[in-house]
Design a protein around this motif. Structure first.
Motif, PDB file in Angstrom:
ATOM      1  N   ASN A  99      40.974  34.413  49.293  1.00  0.00           N
ATOM      2  CA  ASN A  99      42.151  35.213  48.964  1.00  0.00           C
ATOM      3  C   ASN A  99      41.745  36.265  47.958  1.00  0.00           C
ATOM      4  N   THR A 100      41.716  37.510  48.392  1.00  0.00           N
ATOM      5  CA  THR A 100      41.348  38.610  47.518  1.00  0.00           C
ATOM      6  C   THR A 100      42.389  39.718  47.614  1.00  0.00           C
ATOM      7  N   LYS A 101      42.377  40.586  46.599  1.00  0.00           N
ATOM      8  CA  LYS A 101      43.289  41.730  46.573  1.00  0.00           C
ATOM      9  C   LYS A 101      42.560  42.898  45.952  1.00  0.00           C
ATOM     10  N   TYR A 102      42.822  44.094  46.484  1.00  0.00           N
ATOM     11  CA  TYR A 102      42.192  45.301  45.984  1.00  0.00           C
ATOM     12  C   TYR A 102      43.238  46.372  45.710  1.00  0.00           C
ATOM     13  N   LYS A 134      40.002  50.153  47.986  1.00  0.00           N
ATOM     14  CA  LYS A 134      39.953  49.380  49.220  1.00  0.00           C
ATOM     15  C   LYS A 134      38.991  50.017  50.203  1.00  0.00           C
ATOM     16  N   ILE A 149      47.104  35.457  42.857  1.00  0.00           N
ATOM     17  CA  ILE A 149      46.473  36.686  42.393  1.00  0.00           C
ATOM     18  C   ILE A 149      47.523  37.573  41.749  1.00  0.00           C
ATOM     19  N   ASP A 157      48.062  41.419  39.639  1.00  0.00           N
ATOM     20  CA  ASP A 157      47.440  42.699  39.293  1.00  0.00           C
ATOM     21  C   ASP A 157      47.907  43.215  37.943  1.00  0.00           C
TER      22      ASP A 157
END
Length: 123
Positions: free
Chosen positions: A56-59, A64, A103, A105
């Motif tokens: 599970n990742t987020k950019y 991106k 996650i 931000d």
């Protein structure tokens, strides 16, 4: 508990750098790690994050497709591979840790921070 960033430097536009975040005093297994960046006069900007709970990742939209976050639980490190760097990527980059599987931000959520490493991209 300590986080130490390394790998920053000066690179030409279009080049690549890999930043490393090394944790000591705790295991990153069970810890979500994020990278933020900051330029003078502005707040910390979210770049990327990786949850300990599976893949599970987020950019951030701005990175991106160019940046990749990857953890190595055995080495207790989290890397940020940065490709096709642009002058607007110039900043001090920080890694941060928090214990939730989710996650976030928002910098306020993170409990532990490194001292930062400078990345400068020349045009």
């Amino acid at each position: 508990v300590q986080l130490v960033e390394s790998g920053g430097g000066l690179v030409e536009a279009g080049g690549s750098l890999t930043l490393s975040c090394t944790a000591s005093g705790f295991r990153i297994v069970g810890t979500s790690i994020a990278w933020f960046r900051q330029v003078p006069g502005k707040g910390r900007e979210f770049v990327a994050a990786d949850s300990w709970a599976g893949s599970n990742t987020k950019y951030a939209d701005s990175v991106k497709g160019r940046f990749t976050i990857a953890r190595d639980n055995g080495k207790n490190t989290v890397d940020l591979q940065m490709n096709n760097l642009k002058p607007e990527d110039t900043a001090v980059y920080y890694c941060a840790a928090q214990g939730s599987r989710f996650i976030f931000d928002s910098a306020e959520v993170y409990d532990y921070w490194g001292q930062g490493t400078q990345v400068t991209v020349s045009s």
